[in-house]
Design an enzyme around this catalytic site. Sequence first.
Site, PDB file in Angstrom:
ATOM      1  N   ASN A   7       0.875  -1.175   0.000  1.00  0.00           N
ATOM      2  CA  ASN A   7       0.000   0.000   0.000  1.00  0.00           C
ATOM      3  C   ASN A   7       0.912   1.223   0.000  1.00  0.00           C
ATOM      4  OD1 ASN A   7      -1.438   2.306   0.905  1.00  0.00           O
ATOM      5  ND2 ASN A   7      -3.065   1.009   1.717  1.00  0.00           N
ATOM      6  N   GLU A  34      -4.049   1.781  -2.828  1.00  0.00           N
ATOM      7  CA  GLU A  34      -4.207   3.215  -2.542  1.00  0.00           C
ATOM      8  C   GLU A  34      -3.361   4.060  -3.493  1.00  0.00           C
ATOM      9  OE1 GLU A  34      -5.609   5.246   1.140  1.00  0.00           O
ATOM     10  OE2 GLU A  34      -4.353   3.733   2.088  1.00  0.00           O
ATOM     11  N   ASP A 149      -3.790  -5.061   0.951  1.00  0.00           N
ATOM     12  CA  ASP A 149      -4.067  -4.436   2.239  1.00  0.00           C
ATOM     13  C   ASP A 149      -5.429  -4.946   2.683  1.00  0.00           C
ATOM     14  OD1 ASP A 149      -4.695  -2.866   4.379  1.00  0.00           O
ATOM     15  OD2 ASP A 149      -4.376  -0.950   3.370  1.00  0.00           O
ATOM     16  N   ASN A 151      -6.652  -4.715   5.747  1.00  0.00           N
ATOM     17  CA  ASN A 151      -7.212  -3.984   6.886  1.00  0.00           C
ATOM     18  C   ASN A 151      -7.773  -4.949   7.927  1.00  0.00           C
ATOM     19  OD1 ASN A 151      -6.796  -1.105   6.751  1.00  0.00           O
ATOM     20  ND2 ASN A 151      -8.056  -1.103   4.900  1.00  0.00           N
ATOM     21  N   ASP A 220      -1.261  -6.298   6.097  1.00  0.00           N
ATOM     22  CA  ASP A 220      -1.048  -6.584   4.670  1.00  0.00           C
ATOM     23  C   ASP A 220      -0.651  -8.054   4.555  1.00  0.00           C
ATOM     24  OD1 ASP A 220      -0.944  -3.670   3.310  1.00  0.00           O
ATOM     25  OD2 ASP A 220       0.000  -3.614   5.308  1.00  0.00           O
ATOM     26  N   ASP A 249       2.737   4.780   4.941  1.00  0.00           N
ATOM     27  CA  ASP A 249       2.594   4.226   6.296  1.00  0.00           C
ATOM     28  C   ASP A 249       2.609   2.692   6.286  1.00  0.00           C
ATOM     29  OD1 ASP A 249       0.172   4.530   4.971  1.00  0.00           O
ATOM     30  OD2 ASP A 249      -0.857   5.516   6.634  1.00  0.00           O
ATOM     31  N   HIS A 250       2.527   2.089   5.091  1.00  0.00           N
ATOM     32  CA  HIS A 250       2.675   0.635   4.947  1.00  0.00           C
ATOM     33  C   HIS A 250       4.045   0.314   4.333  1.00  0.00           C
ATOM     34  CE1 HIS A 250      -1.778  -0.423   5.190  1.00  0.00           C
ATOM     35  NE2 HIS A 250      -1.823   0.881   5.017  1.00  0.00           N
TER      36      HIS A 250
END
Length: 259
Positions: A7, A34, A149, A151, A220, A249-250
């Site tokens: 991501n 994303e 991802d 989540n 992930d 941030d990933h």
Amino acid sequence: MKIATWNINGVKARIDTATTWLKSESPDIACLQEIKCMDEAFPTHAFEDLGYNVAVHGQKGFNGVALLSKLPFDEVTPGLAGDAEDVQARYLEGVVSVPSGVVRVVNIYLPNGNGAPEKFAYKLAWMNRLKERVKALLAFEEPLVVAGDYNVIPAPEDVYNPSAWMDDALFRPETRAHFQALLNLGLTDAFRACHDEPHRFTFWDYQAGAWQKNHGLRIDHLLLSPQAADRLIACEIDATPRSWEKPSDHVPIVAELSL
DNA sequence: ATGACAGGCGGGGCCTGA
């Protein structure tokens, strides 16, 4: 063959980061989530210059997924079946021919589900739709990698402080049950097949010094069909890009399969 | 308890994310 998922939190803001990492690690297939742009705004040439074929399923501003593959795509299918009203770009499927036959890679950006209650309902419904699609794909009895991802924090050891996350949509019992139902179809969590140590994370929030304090999440994942799991050699999280300037941030996670 | 960061959009702050 190396298959990666990452991501990148905005492909336009992260193009140098993405190409630097791809040049360094050279995965055969990369699933990006994303991308946050429409198909025509995707920096296709920057990836083609690195030897990748490119498939994009984007939308304006948010969401969006892309597949990069050094081998050409035999098929590309955007969108997750099961809800004609759903316009969010979160699913892209590609098939690639490999020496042993084919591999099908499903790139997902599973809804977060926090916020308004209808967002959590959308997440669970999306997971049900994914389960139906995966069930159909498993019938092909071929190597299948469902990467992205999710989540979803699968278990307490996948979050730095599980008690603080009990009511979060990433860790709620319903979310974990839906993830387990996916695994129960016969999928293998590639990272957990290779590693049993706790607190191995793929995401650290930008806020409150989460990276410095190692306050992370493992959200992930690469899930493998039996035919893919039989060929699994290794699966590693590469946390190094999280320490770079202007990081996502990933971080990427890479599975190596003998295909 | 709250807010903290960041990207996109669009040109000021709001929306979304996890």
